[in-house]
Motif scaffolding. Structure first.
Motif, short mmCIF file in Angstrom:
data_model
loop_
_atom_site.label_atom_id
_atom_site.label_comp_id
_atom_site.label_asym_id
_atom_site.label_seq_id
_atom_site.Cartn_x
_atom_site.Cartn_y
_atom_site.Cartn_z
N UNK A 193 1.10 -1.17 0.12
CA UNK A 193 0.03 -0.06 -0.04
C UNK A 193 0.93 1.39 0.03
N UNK B 216 0.57 5.73 0.00
CA UNK B 216 -0.24 6.89 0.15
C UNK B 216 0.36 8.13 -0.18
N UNK C 265 -3.04 0.57 -3.99
CA UNK C 265 -2.85 -1.16 -3.41
C UNK C 265 -2.17 -1.89 -4.51
N UNK D 57 2.54 1.09 3.55
CA UNK D 57 2.27 0.02 4.42
C UNK D 57 2.17 -1.30 3.94
N UNK E 18 -3.21 -0.64 10.93
CA UNK E 18 -2.94 0.33 9.79
C UNK E 18 -1.88 1.24 9.62
N UNK E 19 -0.84 1.02 10.49
CA UNK E 19 0.61 1.80 10.63
C UNK E 19 1.01 2.29 9.36
N UNK E 20 1.33 3.48 9.22
CA UNK E 20 2.13 3.80 7.68
C UNK E 20 3.46 4.24 8.16
N UNK E 21 4.48 4.21 7.06
CA UNK E 21 5.66 4.60 7.34
C UNK E 21 5.88 5.69 6.32
N UNK E 22 6.38 6.86 6.87
CA UNK E 22 6.52 7.95 6.10
C UNK E 22 7.88 8.31 5.49
#
Lengths: 111, 115
Positions: free
Chosen positions: B31, B33, B50, B95, B102-106
């Motif tokens: 995923x 974003x 996705x 992700x 649903x943690x996202x890595x920036x």
């Protein structure tokens, strides 16, 4: 629809004193909740996350947050501020398709 | 292990120019974003992929904004005919499959300044 409200745009504390950053959320279901920190010219870093397990969540660098469903709050605390904690903090609600960010709280720590 | 990388880190464009912002995800993260962070504000969602499928583009502010991820890895956010209000930091996040909560890595972001 989800929304996140951070109640203070700026918080100033003395080094060694407690930190409290306040966050309220609105959601039609139990959300995932996060606190991210953003240092100047750095990427967003996850401090901690709540995913419906324990309501008191411990994160990195001594931070913790408590999920209170009755108050729809997820306040961030730290017992003793350090100079390196000065940064922008974001309370975030997480859905599958997107994260919803609060407007941010700028934490200043002075000697 | 490398994190999410973005390039360029800084971009200055004259009003009316087209720009392309690149995001290299963490290997294996399905995923991806894009978010827009205006000065003094929190990031706002733009679009979500996705693999190569763009599943949500509801946050794109106008038809001047276009994102793609043709092979399900690298993504490009393109802004046509840039306007001053497009000035912001553009953040990419990824992700992994089955991420807890649903943690996202920036990534570090691309700061776009439109003159």
């Amino acid at each position: 629809a989800q929304s996140v409200t951070q109640l203070d745009s700026h918080v100033s504390v003395s080094e060694g004193t407690p930190v409290l950053l306040r966050c309220n959320y609105s959601s039609s279901y139990s959300p995932s909740l996060f606190w991210y920190v953003q240092h100047p010219n750095k990427g967003l870093q996850l401090l901690l996350k709540y995913t419906s397990a324990a309501t008191l969540v411990k994160g990195i660098n001594g931070f913790e947050a408590e999920f209170k469903k009755s108050e729809t709050s997820f306040h961030l605390t730290k017992p003793s501020a350090h100079m390196s904690d000065a940064a922008e903090y974001f309370c975030v609600a997480g859905g599958y398709n997107k994260l919803i960010f609060g407007a941010g709280t700028r934490l200043a720590v002075h000697p | 292990g490398a994190g999410v990388s973005q390039s360029p880190r800084y971009k200055v464009a004259k009003r009316g120019q087209d720009v392309a912002l690149r995001c290299d995800p963490i290997s294996g993260h399905v995923s991806l974003f894009w978010y827009q962070q205006a000065l003094g504000q929190g990031p706002e969602f733009l679009t979500y992929f996705q693999n190569e499928a763009q599943l949500d583009k509801s946050g794109l502010p106008s038809d001047r904004f276009f994102a793609e991820r043709p092979e399900g890895s690298v993504s490009t956010l393109k802004i046509q005919r840039t306007q001053q209000e497009d000035s912001a930091v553009y953040l990419c996040a990824t992700r992994p499959r089955g991420a807890d909560g649903n943690e996202q890595f920036f990534g570090p972001g691309t700061r776009l300044t439109v003159l």
